[in-house]
Design a protein around this motif. Structure first.
Motif, short mmCIF file in Angstrom:
data_model
loop_
_atom_site.label_atom_id
_atom_site.label_comp_id
_atom_site.label_asym_id
_atom_site.label_seq_id
_atom_site.Cartn_x
_atom_site.Cartn_y
_atom_site.Cartn_z
N ILE A 49 0.88 -1.17 0.00
CA ILE A 49 0.00 0.00 0.00
C ILE A 49 0.92 1.21 0.00
O ILE A 49 1.98 1.21 0.64
N GLY A 50 0.53 2.24 -0.70
CA GLY A 50 1.38 3.42 -0.75
C GLY A 50 0.57 4.67 -1.04
O GLY A 50 -0.43 4.63 -1.74
N VAL A 51 1.00 5.77 -0.44
CA VAL A 51 0.40 7.09 -0.67
C VAL A 51 1.55 8.00 -1.11
O VAL A 51 2.65 7.92 -0.55
N ILE A 57 0.10 11.19 5.89
CA ILE A 57 -0.31 11.69 7.22
C ILE A 57 -1.53 12.61 7.09
O ILE A 57 -1.67 13.58 7.84
N HIS A 58 -2.38 12.34 6.11
CA HIS A 58 -3.63 13.09 5.99
C HIS A 58 -4.83 12.15 6.04
O HIS A 58 -5.92 12.51 5.63
N GLY A 59 -4.58 10.93 6.45
CA GLY A 59 -5.69 9.99 6.61
C GLY A 59 -6.04 9.19 5.36
O GLY A 59 -6.96 8.37 5.40
N ILE A 60 -5.30 9.39 4.27
CA ILE A 60 -5.65 8.68 3.02
C ILE A 60 -5.39 7.18 3.14
O ILE A 60 -6.23 6.36 2.77
N ASP A 94 3.34 1.47 12.85
CA ASP A 94 2.40 2.31 13.60
C ASP A 94 1.10 2.48 12.82
O ASP A 94 0.01 2.47 13.40
N PHE A 95 1.25 2.63 11.52
CA PHE A 95 0.08 2.81 10.65
C PHE A 95 -0.87 1.62 10.75
O PHE A 95 -2.08 1.77 10.96
N TYR A 96 -0.32 0.41 10.65
CA TYR A 96 -1.18 -0.78 10.69
C TYR A 96 -1.80 -0.98 12.07
O TYR A 96 -2.98 -1.31 12.19
#
Ligand SMILES: CC(C)(COP(=O)(O)OP(=O)(O)OC[C@H]1O[C@@H](n2cnc3c(N)ncnc32)[C@H](O)[C@@H]1OP(=O)(O)O)[C@@H](O)C(=O)NCCC(=O)NCCS
Length: 129
Positions: A49-51, A57-60, A94-96
């Motif tokens: 997964i990638g943004v 860090i904008h919730g996407i 941290d994201f997961y």
């Protein structure tokens, strides 16, 4: 999916390989995953997964995960699983965790990468947190 999109897969793999030859082993091991990861229960695997960096860090990323969860029939697929580097500075961990994934195990790849494996279950009764 691999067979259905075989030519696209080969083409984009080739382009990625030209950009970064060191990913060859990663791609090669990914090809064997459908066979080596066969399980009794159905599950969904996130391979990547990638943004774009300027939108992070904008919730996407979390919205993508939420959308994915909403599309999964958890009566058919028991959990979502993924693997990411166990490095301390790997923010993906941290994201997961923030998105409800629980650490299920750790392992080393044959190239020596220390990896964390996470699971997300609808009723998050995960063994290790
Ligand atoms: C991981 C990734 C998809 C997250 O997408 P995102 O849109 O930035 O994530 P969100 O805004 O929904 O969530 C942010 C949360 O993720 C974590 N996080 C992710 N990247 C972070 C960073 N660079 N710095 C601090 N926290 C980070 C934090 O827990 C943060 O929560 P907080 O803001 O409450 O501290 C994105 O950072 C990315 O594309 N990274 C590079 C590719 C990658 O590592 N993919 C995962 C490999 S399996």
């Amino acid at each position: 999916m691999l067979w259905r999109y075989f030519f696209q897969f080969v083409w984009y793999s080739f382009l990625s390989f030209l950009k970064q030859p060191s990913i060859f082993f990663k791609m090669f091991s990914a090809l064997s995953m459908p066979y080596s990861h066969k399980r009794e229960v159905g599950y969904v695997k996130i391979f990547s997964i990638g943004v774009e960096p300027e939108y992070r860090i904008h919730g996407i990323g979390s919205r993508l995960i939420e959308e994915m969860k909403s599309r999964i029939d958890f009566d058919t697929y028991e959990y979502i699983t993924l693997e990411t580097d166990a490095l301390e500075d790997n923010k993906a961990n941290d994201f997961y965790k923030k998105n409800g994934f629980r650490l299920s195990s750790e392992f080393y790849t044959f190239e020596g990468r220390h990896m964390n494996k996470y699971h997300y279950r609808r009723r998050n009764e995960n063994p290790v947190s």
